[in-house]
Structure formats: structure tokens, C-alpha cells
Design an enzyme around this catalytic site. Structure first.
Site, mmCIF file in Angstrom:
data_model
loop_
_atom_site.group_PDB
_atom_site.id
_atom_site.type_symbol
_atom_site.label_atom_id
_atom_site.label_comp_id
_atom_site.label_asym_id
_atom_site.label_seq_id
_atom_site.Cartn_x
_atom_site.Cartn_y
_atom_site.Cartn_z
ATOM 1 N N GLU A 116 9.090 -7.960 -3.790
ATOM 2 C CA GLU A 116 8.709 -9.220 -3.024
ATOM 3 C C GLU A 116 9.888 -9.203 -1.887
ATOM 4 O O GLU A 116 10.313 -10.135 -1.262
ATOM 5 C CB GLU A 116 8.952 -10.368 -3.739
ATOM 6 C CG GLU A 116 7.862 -10.301 -4.643
ATOM 7 C CD GLU A 116 7.404 -11.851 -5.351
ATOM 8 O OE1 GLU A 116 7.824 -12.683 -4.892
ATOM 9 O OE2 GLU A 116 6.790 -11.655 -6.567
ATOM 10 N N THR A 169 12.544 -6.060 -0.017
ATOM 11 C CA THR A 169 13.788 -5.556 -0.499
ATOM 12 C C THR A 169 14.860 -6.272 0.150
ATOM 13 O O THR A 169 14.547 -7.248 0.815
ATOM 14 C CB THR A 169 13.976 -4.220 -0.017
ATOM 15 O OG1 THR A 169 13.880 -4.143 1.602
ATOM 16 C CG2 THR A 169 12.714 -3.152 -0.180
ATOM 17 N N GLY A 190 30.984 2.261 -25.076
ATOM 18 C CA GLY A 190 30.104 3.187 -25.254
ATOM 19 C C GLY A 190 28.970 2.523 -26.040
ATOM 20 O O GLY A 190 27.693 3.138 -25.590
ATOM 21 N N GLU A 227 1.062 -1.192 0.057
ATOM 22 C CA GLU A 227 0.065 0.150 -0.136
ATOM 23 C C GLU A 227 0.931 1.105 -0.122
ATOM 24 O O GLU A 227 1.982 1.355 0.276
ATOM 25 C CB GLU A 227 -0.921 -0.088 1.036
ATOM 26 C CG GLU A 227 -1.875 -1.346 1.314
ATOM 27 C CD GLU A 227 -2.921 -1.095 2.269
ATOM 28 O OE1 GLU A 227 -2.838 -0.322 3.176
ATOM 29 O OE2 GLU A 227 -3.707 -2.191 2.439
ATOM 30 N N PRO A 228 0.244 2.481 -0.271
ATOM 31 C CA PRO A 228 1.208 3.508 -0.268
ATOM 32 C C PRO A 228 1.858 3.811 1.007
ATOM 33 O O PRO A 228 3.251 4.331 0.921
ATOM 34 C CB PRO A 228 0.170 4.856 -0.629
ATOM 35 C CG PRO A 228 -1.106 4.113 -1.096
ATOM 36 C CD PRO A 228 -1.129 2.828 -0.516
HETATM 37 C C1 LIG Z 1 7.829 -2.545 -10.477
HETATM 38 C C2 LIG Z 1 7.423 -2.827 -8.973
HETATM 39 C C3 LIG Z 1 6.231 -3.985 -8.864
HETATM 40 C C4 LIG Z 1 5.794 -4.513 -7.630
HETATM 41 N N1 LIG Z 1 4.804 -5.266 -7.658
HETATM 42 C C5 LIG Z 1 4.125 -5.607 -6.667
HETATM 43 C C6 LIG Z 1 2.979 -6.437 -6.653
HETATM 44 O O1 LIG Z 1 2.696 -6.880 -7.644
HETATM 45 N N2 LIG Z 1 2.368 -6.636 -5.383
HETATM 46 C C7 LIG Z 1 2.641 -5.731 -4.252
HETATM 47 O O2 LIG Z 1 2.049 -6.143 -3.338
HETATM 48 N N3 LIG Z 1 3.700 -5.067 -4.275
HETATM 49 C C8 LIG Z 1 4.543 -4.704 -5.296
HETATM 50 N N4 LIG Z 1 5.668 -3.983 -5.212
HETATM 51 C C9 LIG Z 1 6.044 -3.245 -4.009
HETATM 52 C C10 LIG Z 1 7.273 -3.936 -3.391
HETATM 53 O O3 LIG Z 1 7.012 -5.260 -2.908
HETATM 54 C C11 LIG Z 1 7.684 -2.710 -2.426
HETATM 55 O O4 LIG Z 1 8.172 -1.469 -3.185
HETATM 56 C C12 LIG Z 1 8.845 -3.135 -1.650
HETATM 57 O O5 LIG Z 1 8.146 -4.016 -0.602
HETATM 58 C C13 LIG Z 1 9.469 -2.126 -0.740
HETATM 59 O O6 LIG Z 1 8.431 -1.339 -0.401
HETATM 60 P P1 LIG Z 1 8.386 0.281 -0.431
HETATM 61 O O7 LIG Z 1 8.546 0.722 -1.504
HETATM 62 O O8 LIG Z 1 7.060 0.875 0.544
HETATM 63 O O9 LIG Z 1 9.557 0.539 0.321
HETATM 64 P P2 LIG Z 1 9.973 1.015 1.930
HETATM 65 O O10 LIG Z 1 9.532 -0.229 2.664
HETATM 66 O O11 LIG Z 1 9.460 2.165 2.438
HETATM 67 O O12 LIG Z 1 11.474 1.073 2.079
HETATM 68 C C14 LIG Z 1 12.350 2.027 1.859
HETATM 69 C C15 LIG Z 1 13.577 1.843 2.070
HETATM 70 O O13 LIG Z 1 14.053 1.472 3.478
HETATM 71 C C16 LIG Z 1 14.391 0.084 3.742
HETATM 72 N N5 LIG Z 1 13.976 -0.425 4.964
HETATM 73 C C17 LIG Z 1 12.407 -0.425 5.244
HETATM 74 N N6 LIG Z 1 12.560 -1.005 6.511
HETATM 75 C C18 LIG Z 1 13.762 -1.500 6.686
HETATM 76 C C19 LIG Z 1 14.309 -2.162 7.832
HETATM 77 N N7 LIG Z 1 13.528 -2.589 8.820
HETATM 78 N N8 LIG Z 1 15.652 -2.299 8.061
HETATM 79 C C20 LIG Z 1 16.504 -1.921 6.980
HETATM 80 N N9 LIG Z 1 16.004 -1.278 6.065
HETATM 81 C C21 LIG Z 1 14.538 -1.185 5.766
HETATM 82 C C22 LIG Z 1 14.002 -0.535 2.431
HETATM 83 O O14 LIG Z 1 14.900 -1.721 2.299
HETATM 84 C C23 LIG Z 1 14.224 0.443 1.350
HETATM 85 O O15 LIG Z 1 15.421 0.508 0.859
HETATM 86 C C24 LIG Z 1 6.197 -3.681 -6.572
HETATM 87 C C25 LIG Z 1 7.368 -2.838 -6.708
HETATM 88 C C26 LIG Z 1 7.851 -2.350 -7.963
HETATM 89 C C27 LIG Z 1 8.902 -1.112 -7.760
#
Ligand SMILES: Cc1cc2nc3c(=O)[nH]c(=O)nc-3n(C[C@H](O)[C@H](O)[C@H](O)COP(=O)(O)OP(=O)(O)OC[C@H]3O[C@@H](n4cnc5c(N)ncnc54)[C@H](O)[C@@H]3O)c2cc1C
Length: 390
Positions: free
Chosen positions: A370, A372, A347, A135-136
Site C-alpha cells: 500500500e 512503500t 538462539g 501491475e508487473p
Molecule cells: C505480499 C504483498 C501483497 C500485496 N497486495 C497487493 C494488493 O492486494 N493489491 C495491489 O494492487 N498491490 C498489492 N501489492 C503490491 C504492492 O503495493 C507493491 O509491491 C508496492 O506498491 C511496490 O511496488 P513494486 O513492488 O512494483 O516496487 P517498485 O515500485 O518497483 O519499487 C522498488 C523500490 O524502489 C523504490 N521507489 C520507487 N519509486 C521511488 C521514488 N520515486 N522515490 C524513492 N524510492 C522509490 C520503492 O520504495 C522500492 O524500494 C502487494 C505486494 C506484496 C509484496
């Protein structure tokens, strides 16, 4: 645009049938998918007809039970199929992996009636799935999700916003995790929502760095009503279902990463043996030979790691730690290998005339989706040292 260089993989597959299957997929991938990849990615075109072809060929339900239209293939075979598809085009390989992820809840936790009613169309009837956890405001901290499902008679009414949904807006069904109870992981339940449900709307797809052909969109649930027959598993079991799906899904991401890295290595080898500088092929220079050797070694190590995890899964043994390790290792190496492939092409590698710049942009997303790679390290460390103390 270069023709794709010859493919260099020697695979170890368990049966003659699986060898034929992977050879068939490689043929489809290299003949039907790879030649259009660069152009369609640039245009942001999703190849829906390729998914129809894969479905007709029985390739969208490979790891699932044939009693419900699946292919009965072990994970070690399914993942090597994914690798072949991702090597041709990540939008397709990752799309198949996400589709499988979306089928996991019904296949693993649905009642017999739910499996009989839904799975045949999902696994081989041309439908395309999506998985809605993020979610957002909740990504890594997925258990804090806020999309609500409220009971109303025999129905549930879903309200909220899902973010980053692969196939968002084009999927035929969505596996949705929503809050039905207390805060935290125990208050979450899984639902199977049809793509044409009233009140379900997709925003415009995100403008991404790569994988532009794969739509990623926010989904708004504005009072979406589904019957209780579309609740998958028990109330409050949804987060456990989501995590179990992700253990398997992470192996899919690892296999896709190896496909992308292998494609980059094939390009780099093909270019380095053809390009002359100082009167010799650049592949003669030890500086590049060692780079190519390191790229190949990392890829083979990554493939061995994901296959080891897959074989544990196939034997019914725990594989969560190995899946996190495989996702972490394979996606990090895919990033390094694709960056190095650009370097080998000099290049030319930095232009769209060769696929390596696209592969480098595509590799990046695999370190994020899935869970990070920071989250994978947390999962692995928990297996080593137990849960964090606060
Ligand atoms: C192209 C794409 C396709 C996707 N497809 C799907 C989908 O089909 N279904 C779905 O549900 N989601 C999907 N996602 C979402 C994806 O799973 C999330 O982007 C991911 O889980 C990270 O969440 P976030 O972007 O909110 O980052 P955040 O959770 O806000 O993290 C930001 C940064 O903080 C770091 N971080 C956060 N918590 C910790 C911690 N405790 N310790 C250390 N570092 C931390 C993260 O590693 C990252 O570097 C997709 C994302 C992309 C980009």
C-alpha cells in the site's frame, strides 16, 4: 511451540459497545486464530473459514454504513479490531484490511443502486474481496498502469495483468483499476469484477518470505466483460478513488503493524521473565530491560499516531498526511521491534519453536504494501514542501 504470552494492551475506546466489541474480537483472535497461526502459515493454508466466521459475526464490514450491512463503527474502533486480529495472525488482520479496501470504491463512490445491489453481500454476506491496482511494470508509479478497459456497447472489456493481488484467485470480487482514457492518472476508471468472470485467471500464488497463508497472485484479464453497471464512479475518476481507498487502507496497515509488534513484545516479555541466566531471569539485566522499554514505547507512540489519524478521519477532517506518517512510523517500528524480539529470545528466537521469527518475516511486508515507505515519505514531504518541481 510457546503459548502466546498474556496480552498487555490498555485501550482507550469511545463507548461501552466498542469495548465489548474489541474484547469479543480479542477472544475470537486468541481462541480461534492464534493457536493455528504458526502451523497454517508454515503449510501455506488460507483460513477461509475464519473469514466466514468474521463475516457472520459482522466483523468484515465494521467501518461501513449499517444501512448496507456494515457495522457503523468509527475508524478508531475498526482499527483496534484489526490490531487484535493481526496480533493473532497477520494473514487475517491484513486480509480484513484488504477486504475493507476492496469495499471502499462501491461504498464511497457507487450509485445508490450499486450500493444496494452489492454491499450487503460484500459487507456481511460471506464474500471476500481483493483490490487490484499494482501491475508487473507499475508498482509505486501506479498511475502508469496499462490494464485496459474498452467500451463495447453497454459493456466494458478488460485486458491486461494485475500483480501482487492479495486474495488473488480466491476472492469473490475484485475492485479493479483499468485504463479507459489518456495516459496518467486521469485516464483510469474503477470496476467491480466478479471472481468467477469469464476470462479472469489467477497464476500460482507467489512464494513469499512470510504471510504464506495469504495468497498473493498475478491475475490475467483476458477479455473480461462486465456491464457498465459495474463501473464505479465516473470515467477517469478511478485513480482518485484508488488513492482515497489507500489513505484509509494505510491506516489499516499501521494498525496491523502495531498488532504484530505488540505480539512480538508480549512474547519477548514472557520469555525474558521466565528464562534464567547467571542465576537470574534475563529480564533482570538492564541491557534487556531497556530494550523492552524501548519496544513498548515505540508501540504506544505508533498506536497513538494511527489513532490520531483515525480520529481526524472520523471527524471528517483531512487525514492523508497523518495516514502516511502512521503507515511509515508503525511499519518501521514493527520491523525494529520484531528484530529486537528475536534478539531477546537468543538462539530460540531464531527457531520456529517460537513465533518471533515469523513475526519478523511478516513485519517486513508491511514496509512494502500500500505504498512503500519511500512513497509514504514522498507523500509527507509533498504536504510540507509542495509537489516536486520536476
Ligand atoms: C505480499 C504483498 C501483497 C500485496 N497486495 C497487493 C494488493 O492486494 N493489491 C495491489 O494492487 N498491490 C498489492 N501489492 C503490491 C504492492 O503495493 C507493491 O509491491 C508496492 O506498491 C511496490 O511496488 P513494486 O513492488 O512494483 O516496487 P517498485 O515500485 O518497483 O519499487 C522498488 C523500490 O524502489 C523504490 N521507489 C520507487 N519509486 C521511488 C521514488 N520515486 N522515490 C524513492 N524510492 C522509490 C520503492 O520504495 C522500492 O524500494 C502487494 C505486494 C506484496 C509484496
Amino acid at each position: 511451540m510457546s503459548d502466546r504470552a498474556p496480552y498487555l494492551v490498555e485501550r482507550r475506546l469511545p463507548t461501552e459497545e466498542s469495548r465489548e466489541l474489541v474484547a469479543l474480537v480479542r477472544d475470537i483472535a486468541q481462541r480461534e486464530i492464534a493457536p493455528r497461526a504458526a502451523q497454517e502459515e508454515e503449510a501455506g493454508r488460507f483460513p477461509r473459514e475464519v473469514f466466514s466466521l468474521l463475516s457472520e459475526s459482522g466483523l468484515l464490514g465494521l467501518p461501513y454504513d449499517s444501512a448496507y450491512g456494515g457495522g457503523d463503527q468509527p475508524y478508531e474502533v475498526y482499527l483496534q479490531v484489526l490490531e487484535e486480529l493481526a496480533a493473532a495472525r497477520l494473514t487475517v488482520g491484513l486480509g480484513v484490511s484488504v477486504h475493507s479496501l476492496a469495499c471502499h470504491a462501491v461504498a464511497g463512490y457507487g450509485t445508490k443502486e450499486q450500493r444496494t445491489e452489492h454491499l450487503p453481500a460484500m459487507l456481511g454476506g460471506g464474500l471476500l474481496g481483493a483490490y487490484c491496482l499494482s501491475e508487473p511494470a507499475s508498482g509505486s508509479d501506479a498511475a502508469s498502469l496499462r490494464t485496459k478497459a474498452v467500451r463495447d456497447g453497454d459493456d466494458w472489456v478488460l485486458t491486461g495483468t494485475k500483480a501482487w493481488i492479495t486474495h488473488g484467485g480466491i476472492a469473490d470480487f475484485y475492485t479493479v483499476l483499468a485504463r479507459t482514457g489518456v495516459e496518467g492518472p486521469r485516464g483510469i476508471t474503477a470496476f467491480l469484477v466478479p471472481g468467477d468472470a469469464e476470462g479472469l485467471n489467477a497464476a500460482a500464488p507467489e512464494k513469499k518470505m512470510g504471510m504464506k497463508g495469504s495468497p498473493t497472485a498475478q491475475l490475467n484479464f483476458d477479455g473480461v466483460r462486465v456491464g457498465d453497471a459495474r463501473r464505479i464512479g465516473e470515467e477517469g475518476q478511478g485513480f482518485a478513488i484508488a488513492l482515497s481507498a489507500l489513505d484509509s487502507g494505510r491506516l489499516g496497515i499501521a494498525a496491523c503493524a502495531i498488532g504484530v509488534a505488540q505480539a512480538a513484545l508480549s512474547e519477548a516479555v514472557g520469555y525474558a521473565t521466565g528464562r534464567q541466566q547467571f542465576g537470574r531471569p534475563i529480564a533482570d539485566f538492564q541491557g534487556l530491560r531497556f530494550m523492552l522499554a524501548d519496544m513498548a514505547t515505540q508501540i504506544e507512540a505508533g498506536r497513538a499516531l494511527y489513532l490520531e489519524a483515525a480520529r481526524l478521519r472520523d471527524e471528517g477532517k483531512p487525514f492523508s498526511r497523518q495516514a502516511a506518517m502512521a503507515k511509515l512510523f508503525c511499519t518501521d517500528l514493527a520491523m525494529r521491534v520484531t528484530v529486537d524480539a528475536v534478539q531477546v529470545l537468543g538462539g530460540y528466537g531464531y527457531t520456529q519453536d517460537f513465533p518471533v521469527e515469523r513475526l519478523m518475516r511478516e513485519a517486513k511486508v508491511l514496509q512494502i504494501v500500500e505504498g512503500t515507505n519511500q512513497i509514504q515519505r514522498m507523500v509527507i514531504a509533498r504536504h510540507l514542501a509542495g509537489p516536486e518541481t520536476r
